[in-house]
Write a protein that holds these residues in place. Structure first.
Motif, PDB file in Angstrom:
ATOM      1  N   LEU A  59       0.775  -1.298  -0.209  1.00 19.65           N
ATOM      2  CA  LEU A  59       0.065   0.129  -0.055  1.00 19.65           C
ATOM      3  C   LEU A  59       0.907   1.347   0.047  1.00 19.65           C
ATOM      4  N   TYR A  60       2.062   1.232   0.458  1.00 23.84           N
ATOM      5  CA  TYR A  60       3.111   2.447   0.271  1.00 23.84           C
ATOM      6  C   TYR A  60       2.724   3.272   1.269  1.00 23.84           C
ATOM      7  N   LYS A  61       2.072   3.139   2.158  1.00 28.00           N
ATOM      8  CA  LYS A  61       1.580   4.312   3.164  1.00 28.00           C
ATOM      9  C   LYS A  61       2.638   4.532   4.050  1.00 28.00           C
ATOM     10  N   LYS A  62       3.729   4.028   4.260  1.00 27.80           N
ATOM     11  CA  LYS A  62       5.056   4.206   5.231  1.00 27.80           C
ATOM     12  C   LYS A  62       6.050   3.167   5.012  1.00 27.80           C
ATOM     13  N   ILE A  63       7.318   3.673   5.314  1.00 19.74           N
ATOM     14  CA  ILE A  63       8.423   2.621   5.143  1.00 19.74           C
ATOM     15  C   ILE A  63       8.282   1.546   6.203  1.00 19.74           C
ATOM     16  N   ILE A  64       8.296   0.481   5.731  1.00 22.16           N
ATOM     17  CA  ILE A  64       8.466  -0.799   6.531  1.00 22.16           C
ATOM     18  C   ILE A  64       9.501  -1.576   6.597  1.00 22.16           C
ATOM     19  N   VAL A  65      10.152  -1.768   7.707  1.00 23.14           N
ATOM     20  CA  VAL A  65      11.384  -2.563   7.745  1.00 23.14           C
ATOM     21  C   VAL A  65      11.341  -3.907   8.263  1.00 23.14           C
ATOM     22  N   CYS A  66      12.164  -4.691   8.081  1.00 23.72           N
ATOM     23  CA  CYS A  66      12.022  -6.299   8.615  1.00 23.72           C
ATOM     24  C   CYS A  66      12.218  -6.306  10.162  1.00 23.72           C
ATOM     25  N   GLU A  67      11.284  -6.768  10.843  1.00 26.43           N
ATOM     26  CA  GLU A  67      11.272  -7.001  12.188  1.00 26.43           C
ATOM     27  C   GLU A  67      12.470  -7.727  12.743  1.00 26.43           C
ATOM     28  N   ASN A  68      13.074  -8.602  11.942  1.00 28.45           N
ATOM     29  CA  ASN A  68      14.169  -9.246  12.361  1.00 28.45           C
ATOM     30  C   ASN A  68      15.637  -8.716  12.256  1.00 28.45           C
ATOM     31  N   CYS A  69      15.773  -8.336  10.930  1.00 24.79           N
ATOM     32  CA  CYS A  69      16.999  -7.745  10.712  1.00 24.79           C
ATOM     33  C   CYS A  69      17.115  -6.098  10.325  1.00 24.79           C
ATOM     34  N   GLY A  70      15.978  -5.380  10.348  1.00 30.19           N
ATOM     35  CA  GLY A  70      15.969  -4.249  10.324  1.00 30.19           C
ATOM     36  C   GLY A  70      16.233  -3.476   8.817  1.00 30.19           C
ATOM     37  N   ARG A  71      16.189  -4.446   8.028  1.00 29.05           N
ATOM     38  CA  ARG A  71      16.260  -3.952   6.420  1.00 29.05           C
ATOM     39  C   ARG A  71      14.983  -3.422   5.970  1.00 29.05           C
ATOM     40  N   VAL A  72      14.836  -2.502   4.969  1.00 35.91           N
ATOM     41  CA  VAL A  72      13.784  -1.662   4.277  1.00 35.91           C
ATOM     42  C   VAL A  72      13.170  -2.716   3.532  1.00 35.91           C
ATOM     43  N   LEU A  73      11.913  -2.912   3.640  1.00 36.13           N
ATOM     44  CA  LEU A  73      11.411  -4.059   2.638  1.00 36.13           C
ATOM     45  C   LEU A  73      10.511  -3.118   1.568  1.00 36.13           C
ATOM     46  N   ILE A  74      10.634  -3.772   0.483  1.00 39.31           N
ATOM     47  CA  ILE A  74       9.580  -3.259  -0.694  1.00 39.31           C
ATOM     48  C   ILE A  74       8.781  -4.421  -1.444  1.00 39.31           C
ATOM     49  N   ASP A  75       8.083  -4.118  -1.976  1.00 41.27           N
ATOM     50  CA  ASP A  75       7.209  -5.244  -2.616  1.00 41.27           C
ATOM     51  C   ASP A  75       8.033  -5.942  -3.985  1.00 41.27           C
ATOM     52  N   HIS A  76       7.874  -7.005  -4.068  1.00 43.75           N
ATOM     53  CA  HIS A  76       8.912  -7.498  -5.332  1.00 43.75           C
ATOM     54  C   HIS A  76       8.572  -7.097  -6.769  1.00 43.75           C
ATOM     55  N   LYS A  77       7.187  -6.688  -6.798  1.00 44.52           N
ATOM     56  CA  LYS A  77       6.669  -6.171  -8.245  1.00 44.52           C
ATOM     57  C   LYS A  77       7.331  -4.791  -8.318  1.00 44.52           C
ATOM     58  N   LEU A  78       7.279  -4.084  -7.363  1.00 47.43           N
ATOM     59  CA  LEU A  78       8.136  -2.683  -7.287  1.00 47.43           C
ATOM     60  C   LEU A  78       9.598  -2.865  -7.662  1.00 47.43           C
ATOM     61  N   GLY A  79       9.932  -3.847  -6.935  1.00 46.19           N
ATOM     62  CA  GLY A  79      11.571  -4.222  -7.094  1.00 46.19           C
ATOM     63  C   GLY A  79      12.047  -4.551  -8.410  1.00 46.19           C
ATOM     64  N   ASP A  80      11.051  -5.376  -8.981  1.00 53.29           N
ATOM     65  CA  ASP A  80      11.362  -6.009 -10.384  1.00 53.29           C
ATOM     66  C   ASP A  80      11.187  -4.716 -11.285  1.00 53.29           C
ATOM     67  N   SER A  81      10.234  -4.093 -11.234  1.00 51.45           N
ATOM     68  CA  SER A  81      10.037  -2.862 -12.192  1.00 51.45           C
ATOM     69  C   SER A  81      11.240  -2.037 -12.171  1.00 51.45           C
ATOM     70  N   ILE A  82      11.820  -1.754 -10.807  1.00 50.18           N
ATOM     71  CA  ILE A  82      13.047  -0.685 -10.717  1.00 50.18           C
ATOM     72  C   ILE A  82      14.369  -1.216 -11.170  1.00 50.18           C
ATOM     73  N   LYS A  83      14.598  -2.582 -11.012  1.00 55.13           N
ATOM     74  CA  LYS A  83      15.619  -3.434 -11.633  1.00 55.13           C
ATOM     75  C   LYS A  83      15.515  -3.287 -13.123  1.00 55.13           C
ATOM     76  N   GLU A  84      14.384  -3.556 -13.691  1.00 56.17           N
ATOM     77  CA  GLU A  84      14.182  -3.545 -15.128  1.00 56.17           C
ATOM     78  C   GLU A  84      14.657  -2.358 -15.954  1.00 56.17           C
ATOM     79  N   GLU A  85      14.070  -0.966 -14.961  1.00 53.82           N
ATOM     80  CA  GLU A  85      14.235   0.411 -15.650  1.00 53.82           C
ATOM     81  C   GLU A  85      15.747   0.598 -15.367  1.00 53.82           C
ATOM     82  N   PHE A  86      16.273   0.061 -14.331  1.00 47.06           N
ATOM     83  CA  PHE A  86      17.802   0.397 -13.815  1.00 47.06           C
ATOM     84  C   PHE A  86      18.683  -0.213 -14.913  1.00 47.06           C
ATOM     85  N   ASN A  87      18.365  -1.426 -15.392  1.00 49.29           N
ATOM     86  CA  ASN A  87      19.234  -2.377 -16.079  1.00 49.29           C
ATOM     87  C   ASN A  87      19.033  -2.083 -17.665  1.00 49.29           C
ATOM     88  N   LYS A  88      18.099  -1.028 -18.082  1.00 52.60           N
ATOM     89  CA  LYS A  88      18.232  -0.765 -19.332  1.00 52.60           C
ATOM     90  C   LYS A  88      19.404  -0.042 -20.141  1.00 52.60           C
TER      91      LYS A  88
END
Length: 253
Positions: free
Chosen positions: A224-253
């Motif tokens: 829903l992208y309402k706030k920045i959410i981190v992993c409760e175990n490791c503290g890393r910032v989490l994003i949806d894999h679909k958004l991640g895939d689209s960013i990767k695709e754009e980045f690798n052009k």
């Protein structure tokens, strides 16, 4: 400066793009492998070997100076012995003869002690010269090895420098789009983990960094992208894999 109207999705996009850029820079750094460290270690070793050679030379010079002083003592003892022997032929009584004989004996003992010490110092010099030869050989080997390592490192840097500069320029364009507090958190998380991953996608309902399970409701909140959410175990910032895939695709052009 980040526009206040920037959405959470845009922030996440910039943050994940920054992660992709930094990971690429990490890969370029990894190509160099242990070479930079090996070069530094060899430079330190060479300085140490040079110091050792210098210390050995100083010890040898000190021994030689001591030998020179002892030779002077021997010459003085020989001179005094000849003088006393000459005087011994002109003594007037037995007391003078005995006194001069003692002086002659004393000079002979002084000479013997000096000759013994000279022998010891010459032996020490031989040992030191052997040590110097071994150290010099090691120094020559290290200098030659350093030249090879530096050449290898220069070649790698030359091959990757252009690409690294382009990626850094791209990073400079993305970094201002990330809020300062997020950027600080991102850099801190990157320093925490060996793989330097601070922003990861959800893969198979799990954190892409530590692989711990993400609850369904939390997965929904991330989408829903309402706030920045981190992993409760490791503290890393989490994003949806679909958004991640689209960013990767754009980045690798």
């Amino acid at each position: 400066m980040v526009d206040k109207s920037t959405s959470i999705e845009e922030q996440l996009t910039s943050l994940f793009t920054l992660q992709l850029i930094d990971s690429k820079l990490d890969n370029l750094q990894n190509i160099r492998g242990e070479l930079p460290m090996e070069v530094n270690d060899l430079e330190d070793e060479i300085e140490g070997l040079k110091t050792r050679v210098e210390n050995i030379d100083n010890s040898i010079d000190d021994y030689k100076n001591q030998i020179e002083e002892l030779n002077n003592k021997i010459n003085d003892a020989n001179t005094l012995t000849l003088k006393y022997e000459s005087q011994q032929t002109h003594v007037k009584n037995n007391r003078e003869y005995v006194a001069i004989s003692k002086e002659i004996e004393l000079q002979k003992l002084e000479k013997m002690a000096a000759e013994k010490k000279i022998k010891e110092y010459k032996s020490d010099i031989t040992v030191k010269e052997e040590q110097k030869g071994e150290t010099t050989n090691k120094l020559d080997e290290s200098v030659a090895l350093l030249a090879d390592k530096e050449k290898e490192l220069d070649e790698i840097i030359g091959e990757t420098q252009k690409e690294a500069e382009n990626i850094k320029n791209l990073r400079n364009g993305i970094e201002p789009n990330v809020e300062e507090r997020l950027l600080k958190a991102y850099n801190k998380i990157r320093e925490t983990y060996k793989n330097h991953l601070a922003v990861v996608t959800i893969e198979r309902e799990s954190c892409g960094g530590c692989f711990s399970q993400i609850p369904p409701q939390r997965q929904l909140d991330i989408k829903l992208y309402k706030k920045i959410i981190v992993c409760e175990n490791c503290g890393r910032v989490l994003i949806d894999h679909k958004l991640g895939d689209s960013i990767k695709e754009e980045f690798n052009k």
